[in-house]
Design a protein around this motif. Structure first.
Motif, PDB file in Angstrom:
ATOM      1  N   ASN A   1      -0.619   1.880  -5.692  1.00 21.13           N
ATOM      2  CA  ASN A   1      -0.370   3.198  -6.308  1.00 21.13           C
ATOM      3  C   ASN A   1       1.019   3.651  -5.890  1.00 21.13           C
ATOM      4  O   ASN A   1       1.725   2.932  -5.171  1.00 21.13           O
TER       5      ASN A   1
ATOM      6  N   SER B   1      -7.898   1.237  -7.358  1.00 24.58           N
ATOM      7  CA  SER B   1      -6.857   0.339  -7.851  1.00 24.58           C
ATOM      8  C   SER B   1      -7.160  -1.102  -7.470  1.00 24.58           C
ATOM      9  O   SER B   1      -6.969  -2.033  -8.260  1.00 24.58           O
TER      10      SER B   1
ATOM     11  N   TRP C   1       3.269   8.248  -1.199  1.00 20.37           N
ATOM     12  CA  TRP C   1       2.600   9.432  -0.668  1.00 20.37           C
ATOM     13  C   TRP C   1       3.667  10.453  -0.317  1.00 20.37           C
ATOM     14  O   TRP C   1       4.102  10.582   0.820  1.00 20.37           O
TER      15      TRP C   1
ATOM     16  N   HIS D   1       1.504   2.275   4.017  1.00 21.51           N
ATOM     17  CA  HIS D   1       0.593   3.396   4.257  1.00 21.51           C
ATOM     18  C   HIS D   1       0.799   3.900   5.686  1.00 21.51           C
ATOM     19  O   HIS D   1       1.018   3.119   6.603  1.00 21.51           O
TER      20      HIS D   1
ATOM     21  N   LYS E   1       1.540   9.586  -5.366  1.00 22.41           N
ATOM     22  CA  LYS E   1       0.157   9.216  -5.079  1.00 22.41           C
ATOM     23  C   LYS E   1      -0.798  10.387  -5.281  1.00 22.41           C
ATOM     24  O   LYS E   1      -0.490  11.527  -4.965  1.00 22.41           O
TER      25      LYS E   1
ATOM     26  N   PRO F   1      -4.481   6.199  -9.018  1.00 24.52           N
ATOM     27  CA  PRO F   1      -3.454   6.770  -8.144  1.00 24.52           C
ATOM     28  C   PRO F   1      -3.806   6.721  -6.660  1.00 24.52           C
ATOM     29  O   PRO F   1      -3.085   7.283  -5.838  1.00 24.52           O
ATOM     30  N   VAL F   2      -4.921   6.067  -6.297  1.00 22.91           N
ATOM     31  CA  VAL F   2      -5.311   5.912  -4.889  1.00 22.91           C
ATOM     32  C   VAL F   2      -5.868   4.502  -4.661  1.00 22.91           C
ATOM     33  O   VAL F   2      -6.130   3.753  -5.612  1.00 22.91           O
ATOM     34  N   CYS F   3      -6.108   4.199  -3.372  1.00 24.78           N
ATOM     35  CA  CYS F   3      -6.332   2.826  -2.918  1.00 24.78           C
ATOM     36  C   CYS F   3      -7.539   2.102  -3.511  1.00 24.78           C
ATOM     37  O   CYS F   3      -7.402   1.101  -4.216  1.00 24.78           O
TER      38      CYS F   3
ATOM     39  N   GLY G   1       2.665   8.515  -9.715  1.00 23.60           N
ATOM     40  CA  GLY G   1       1.437   8.173  -9.018  1.00 23.60           C
ATOM     41  C   GLY G   1       0.849   6.844  -9.417  1.00 23.60           C
ATOM     42  O   GLY G   1       0.087   6.238  -8.644  1.00 23.60           O
TER      43      GLY G   1
ATOM     44  N   ASP H   1       0.842  -1.192   0.000  1.00 29.83           N
ATOM     45  CA  ASP H   1       0.000   0.000   0.000  1.00 29.83           C
ATOM     46  C   ASP H   1       0.881   1.248   0.000  1.00 29.83           C
ATOM     47  O   ASP H   1       1.597   1.514   0.974  1.00 29.83           O
ATOM     48  N   ASP H   2       0.854   2.001  -1.089  1.00 26.88           N
ATOM     49  CA  ASP H   2       1.632   3.239  -1.243  1.00 26.88           C
ATOM     50  C   ASP H   2       3.131   2.994  -1.431  1.00 26.88           C
ATOM     51  O   ASP H   2       3.944   3.873  -1.143  1.00 26.88           O
TER      52      ASP H   2
END
Length: 442
Positions: free
Chosen positions: A279, A92, A282, A226, A299, A87-89, A306, A49-50
């Motif tokens: 993605n 995706s 951050w 994250h 992100k 580009p975000v959770c 991103g 995540d990220d």
């Protein structure tokens, strides 16, 4: 009968492809591995995540130690131009599970604990498709496609779920356990961030050991890296990149534990393992965020940083080692890839945006020409075709040649106005092709 014929045709195609791969490789007969295509291979899909494009050793990070992921890349395939679904959770993850651009499902925004929406039961997930071929299925970790009962993993093809139903910065922070046909239960209402990677890994290893005698699909979706970041005592303070590096090195350890469990079960030649990210990093979190390496931004944007993410794949005995794939690919491609390798039928009543990656994985050349589309929410902001990327901004269209300029620093729109017009037309045609779309879920 038609479904059986389709599966037989898929199997025959893959056997022919494999035979061509191994016959075309250099070396004596004793150097060539035997053709061995399991009828129903196992699939392990590990999602960070990220995680940024520049966070792993096999993507040129010189500080954070990732020996297990680096070994995966050496033993299999490293994708240089692999893209998340958004580009975000939330979107995706929807793209991965459905094989479709998130605008088709309405899951275009990040969902929160007060959200009333989630993954509709009209959507078909890869877990449901694999269930038709007798697979055991588990989702361990972050879900983020709706926390209310109708939207949880065990209602969408997963036999078992253990994890946090959204991001680890959302409250109430709880770990749920659920089994198909049963209600979800809270097993921990005060989980510690530092324990999450270890606990998910233990659940994943247990699932592999318990299902070694039948085909399985394991979706291991880590909450890390994250924020808020958390690493166990064995890793805290051990990296040269602060707490962020500690977290990544523990994720690498987790991958090593999963690979060891697969080996212990005697399933290395029967298991396809994928590691990627939902993605890019951050970046506004500074030291608590990752690195996009040479890519622009991170992100929340459809600049390369991103949406372009690491992706390494291993399947010992089937995927030739040491491959580097530079062809543009995306997270939604794993839906048709897993289905095809499992001999399952693809849904015929809906459009799929992903394509089967078997030719690339098996070293058999390229995919059919296509364009990739990049949405931010409901807005189509970019399209990539071949080396060219059109970035559509409020100030005008920008054109980049990503093979020569992966950092998107040199706008070529003025040099190639006809190409800009063509790509803009292709983007508009795709939007028309999408037709009526569901209302964005929140």
């Amino acid at each position: 009968m038609p479904g059986t014929c389709q599966r037989l045709n898929q199997r025959l195609w893959l056997v022919v492809v494999l035979a061509c791969v191994f016959l075309s490789r250099e070396g004596s007969a004793s150097d060539k591995p035997a053709v061995n295509l399991p009828a129903r291979p196992n699939f392990v899909f590990i999602l960070a995540d990220d995680l940024g494009y520049g966070d792993l050793g096999c993507y040129s990070n010189q500080v954070i130690r990732t020996p297990n992921l680096d070994a995966m890349a050496r033993d299999g395939v490293r994708f240089t131009d692999f893209y998340a679904g958004a580009p975000v959770c939330t979107p995706s993850r929807a793209a991965f599970l459905t094989g479709r651009y998130p605008v088709r499902s309405g899951l275009v925004n990040v969902l929160f604990p007060n959200s009333k929406d989630g993954l509709d039961d009209t959507e078909i997930t890869i877990a449901q498709v694999l269930k038709t071929r007798g697979y055991a299925t588990a989702c361990i970790g972050k879900w983020h496609l709706g926390h209310l009962p109708p939207y949880l993993p065990h209602r969408h093809g997963f036999d078992y779920y253990f994890g946090i139903p959204y991001s680890n910065d959302m409250k109430p922070l709880v770990i749920l356990r659920a089994r198909a046909g049963q209600e979800a239960e809270t097993v921990d209402d005060k989980p510690q961030q530092a324990d999450l990677t270890r606990r998910y890994t233990e659940e994943a290893v247990r699932f592999i050991r318990e299902h070694r005698e039948r085909p399985f699909f394991l979706y291991l979706a880590h909450n890390m890296p994250h924020v808020p970041l958390g690493a166990s005592a064995a890793f805290r303070g051990k990296s040269q990149r602060g707490i962020y590096g500690d977290v990544i090195e523990e994720l690498d350890w987790s991958v090593g534990q999963v690979l060891a469990a697969i080996k212990e079960a005697g399933l290395e030649n029967k298991t396809l393992v994928v590691f990627t990210s939902d993605n890019g990093p951050w970046l506004i979190k500074k030291e608590a965020g990752g690195s996009a390496g040479p890519l622009r931004d991170g992100k929340g944007t459809t600049w390369e940083g991103g949406v372009r993410v690491p992706c390494v794949v291993r399947w010992l005995g089937t995927i030739p080692p040491g491959q580097v794939v530079r062809e543009p690919t995306m997270i939604g491609d794993w839906f048709p890839t897993f289905a095809t390798l499992a001999g399952a039928e693809l849904p015929k009543d809906r459009a799929l945006d992903g394509v089967d990656l078997s030719p690339l994985l098996l070293g058999m050349g390229t995919l059919p020409p296509r364009a990739l589309y990049f949405f931010n929410g409901t807005r189509l902001e970019a399209v990539r075709r071949g080396p060219w990327k059109l970035k559509m901004t409020a100030k005008g269209d920008l054109l980049f040649h990503l093979e020569k300029d992966m950092g998107e620093q040199h706008d070529r729109a003025a040099e190639y106005p006809e190409l800009v017009k063509e790509l803009r037309g292709q983007a508009n045609a795709f939007l028309r092709q999408l037709g009526s779309l569901p209302k964005p879920k929140r």
